[in-house]
Design a protein around this motif. Structure first.
Motif, PDB file in Angstrom:
ATOM      1  N   ILE A 154       0.949  -1.330   0.140  1.00 33.37           N
ATOM      2  CA  ILE A 154      -0.309  -0.121  -0.185  1.00 33.37           C
ATOM      3  C   ILE A 154       0.624   1.579  -0.204  1.00 33.37           C
ATOM      4  O   ILE A 154       0.838   2.106  -0.681  1.00 33.37           O
ATOM      5  N   CYS A 155       2.041   1.299   1.105  1.00 29.69           N
ATOM      6  CA  CYS A 155       2.993   2.331   1.020  1.00 29.69           C
ATOM      7  C   CYS A 155       4.286   2.289   0.812  1.00 29.69           C
ATOM      8  O   CYS A 155       4.768   3.535   0.259  1.00 29.69           O
ATOM      9  N   LYS A 156       4.540   1.349   0.150  1.00 27.30           N
ATOM     10  CA  LYS A 156       5.856   1.018  -0.330  1.00 27.30           C
ATOM     11  C   LYS A 156       6.629   0.937   0.837  1.00 27.30           C
ATOM     12  O   LYS A 156       8.089   0.630   0.637  1.00 27.30           O
ATOM     13  N   ALA A 157       6.846   1.276   2.242  1.00 28.41           N
ATOM     14  CA  ALA A 157       7.324   1.144   3.583  1.00 28.41           C
ATOM     15  C   ALA A 157       8.500  -0.358   3.080  1.00 28.41           C
ATOM     16  O   ALA A 157       7.702  -1.371   3.283  1.00 28.41           O
ATOM     17  N   PRO A 158       9.227   0.237   3.095  1.00 28.75           N
ATOM     18  CA  PRO A 158       9.667  -1.525   4.298  1.00 28.75           C
ATOM     19  C   PRO A 158       8.958  -2.465   5.052  1.00 28.75           C
ATOM     20  O   PRO A 158       8.430  -1.614   5.985  1.00 28.75           O
ATOM     21  N   ILE A 159       9.272  -3.413   4.510  1.00 29.45           N
ATOM     22  CA  ILE A 159       9.145  -3.987   5.677  1.00 29.45           C
ATOM     23  C   ILE A 159       9.891  -5.261   6.518  1.00 29.45           C
ATOM     24  O   ILE A 159      10.746  -5.769   5.634  1.00 29.45           O
ATOM     25  N   GLU A 160      10.260  -5.049   7.625  1.00 26.10           N
ATOM     26  CA  GLU A 160      11.508  -5.963   8.749  1.00 26.10           C
ATOM     27  C   GLU A 160      10.916  -7.653   9.366  1.00 26.10           C
ATOM     28  O   GLU A 160      11.702  -8.285   9.283  1.00 26.10           O
ATOM     29  N   LYS A 161       9.800  -7.495   9.343  1.00 26.09           N
ATOM     30  CA  LYS A 161       8.983  -8.572   9.742  1.00 26.09           C
ATOM     31  C   LYS A 161       8.738  -9.720   9.150  1.00 26.09           C
ATOM     32  O   LYS A 161       8.374  -9.472   7.721  1.00 26.09           O
ATOM     33  N   GLU A 162       8.926 -11.158   9.680  1.00 26.40           N
ATOM     34  CA  GLU A 162       9.151 -12.201   8.501  1.00 26.40           C
ATOM     35  C   GLU A 162       7.425 -12.821   8.364  1.00 26.40           C
ATOM     36  O   GLU A 162       7.040 -13.267   7.617  1.00 26.40           O
ATOM     37  N   ASP A 163       6.518 -12.435   9.791  1.00 23.48           N
ATOM     38  CA  ASP A 163       5.426 -12.948   9.698  1.00 23.48           C
ATOM     39  C   ASP A 163       4.096 -11.326   9.428  1.00 23.48           C
ATOM     40  O   ASP A 163       3.365 -11.497   9.776  1.00 23.48           O
ATOM     41  N   ALA A 164       4.788 -10.549   8.963  1.00 27.45           N
ATOM     42  CA  ALA A 164       4.013  -9.293   8.547  1.00 27.45           C
ATOM     43  C   ALA A 164       2.298  -9.790   7.548  1.00 27.45           C
ATOM     44  O   ALA A 164       2.370 -10.851   6.959  1.00 27.45           O
ATOM     45  N   PRO A 165       1.958  -9.217   7.857  1.00 23.81           N
ATOM     46  CA  PRO A 165      -0.254  -8.871   7.480  1.00 23.81           C
ATOM     47  C   PRO A 165       0.014  -9.299   6.219  1.00 23.81           C
ATOM     48  O   PRO A 165       0.742  -8.670   5.339  1.00 23.81           O
ATOM     49  N   VAL A 166      -0.565 -10.743   5.546  1.00 20.97           N
ATOM     50  CA  VAL A 166      -1.392 -10.499   3.732  1.00 20.97           C
ATOM     51  C   VAL A 166      -2.194  -9.994   3.324  1.00 20.97           C
ATOM     52  O   VAL A 166      -3.609 -10.445   4.116  1.00 20.97           O
ATOM     53  N   LEU A 167      -2.604  -9.144   2.741  1.00 21.83           N
ATOM     54  CA  LEU A 167      -3.345  -7.689   2.041  1.00 21.83           C
ATOM     55  C   LEU A 167      -4.191  -8.610   0.960  1.00 21.83           C
ATOM     56  O   LEU A 167      -5.179  -9.517   0.858  1.00 21.83           O
ATOM     57  N   ALA A 168      -3.037  -9.762   0.176  1.00 13.54           N
ATOM     58  CA  ALA A 168      -3.528 -10.376  -1.297  1.00 13.54           C
ATOM     59  C   ALA A 168      -2.524 -11.061  -1.333  1.00 13.54           C
ATOM     60  O   ALA A 168      -1.496 -11.047  -1.184  1.00 13.54           O
ATOM     61  N   ILE A 169      -2.992 -12.262  -2.359  1.00 12.50           N
ATOM     62  CA  ILE A 169      -2.324 -12.769  -3.263  1.00 12.50           C
ATOM     63  C   ILE A 169      -1.460 -13.006  -4.731  1.00 12.50           C
ATOM     64  O   ILE A 169      -2.876 -12.981  -4.938  1.00 12.50           O
ATOM     65  N   GLY A 170      -0.727 -12.957  -5.009  1.00 12.22           N
ATOM     66  CA  GLY A 170      -0.584 -12.343  -6.263  1.00 12.22           C
ATOM     67  C   GLY A 170      -0.647 -13.754  -7.521  1.00 12.22           C
ATOM     68  O   GLY A 170      -0.540 -14.611  -7.248  1.00 12.22           O
ATOM     69  N   ALA A 171      -0.730 -12.855  -8.976  1.00 15.49           N
ATOM     70  CA  ALA A 171      -1.014 -14.647 -10.007  1.00 15.49           C
ATOM     71  C   ALA A 171       0.081 -15.510  -9.168  1.00 15.49           C
ATOM     72  O   ALA A 171      -0.142 -16.867 -10.065  1.00 15.49           O
TER      73      ALA A 171
END
Length: 158
Positions: free
Chosen positions: A7-24
């Motif tokens: 959404i905001c393009k901020a870096p995510i350091e967590k390994e278990d980050a919440p998933v908004l969607a699954i890509g193709a």
């Protein structure tokens, strides 16, 4: 592996980050803690002002993030639309907060799903057969390896 919020393009350091969607191709599209917090406030808060602010912030974040992924835009717009409908009901006093409490249905194994004695006996028999086959193939491979070793020793050494 560092990834960016979809959404905001901020870096995510967590390994278990919440998933908004699954890509193709099965690629998870994750969100950062800040965006997760905004979505949580928009969808679960009981305070109308807080919901309104979260909806506005979420829309602004999506716009500032220059997201061109239709799936992400559609998901976030769905969240915003659902939250706006919930906000309207809260303002009107017609929203039932019991709808927010989702009860997990208890999963019970039915009698026909349980492993029967016949299944256990069959599994045991299969395990014994597999053990014998494994032992035989191990011996065959060992003999073949020894024969090849002897052949090469005789051919090249003697």
């Amino acid at each position: 592996m560092a990834k960016n919020c979809c959404i905001c393009k901020a870096p995510i350091e967590k390994e278990d980050a919440p998933v908004l969607a699954i890509g193709a191709y099965g690629t998870p599209k994750c969100i950062c803690e800040d965006c997760e917090n905004k979505i949580d406030r928009a969808t679960t808060s009981r305070n109308a002002d807080e919901i309104e602010n979260a909806i506005r912030e979420l829309g602004e974040t999506l716009t500032k993030g220059n997201t061109f992924d239709d799936q992400i835009i559609e998901n976030v717009n769905g969240i915003i639309k659902g939250s706006a409908e919930r906000l309207e009901k809260i303002k009107n006093g017609t929203y039932d907060f019991a709808e927010d409490e989702v009860e997990e249905p208890e999963f019970e194994l039915e009698e026909d799903m349980l492993e029967s004695e016949e299944d256990k006996a069959l599994d045991e028999k299969d395990a014994k057969v597999n053990k014998i086959v494994d032992k035989v193939t191990s011996w065959i491979c060992g003999i073949a390896f020894a024969a090849a070793l002897i052949f090469f020793l005789i051919k090249f050494v003697f």
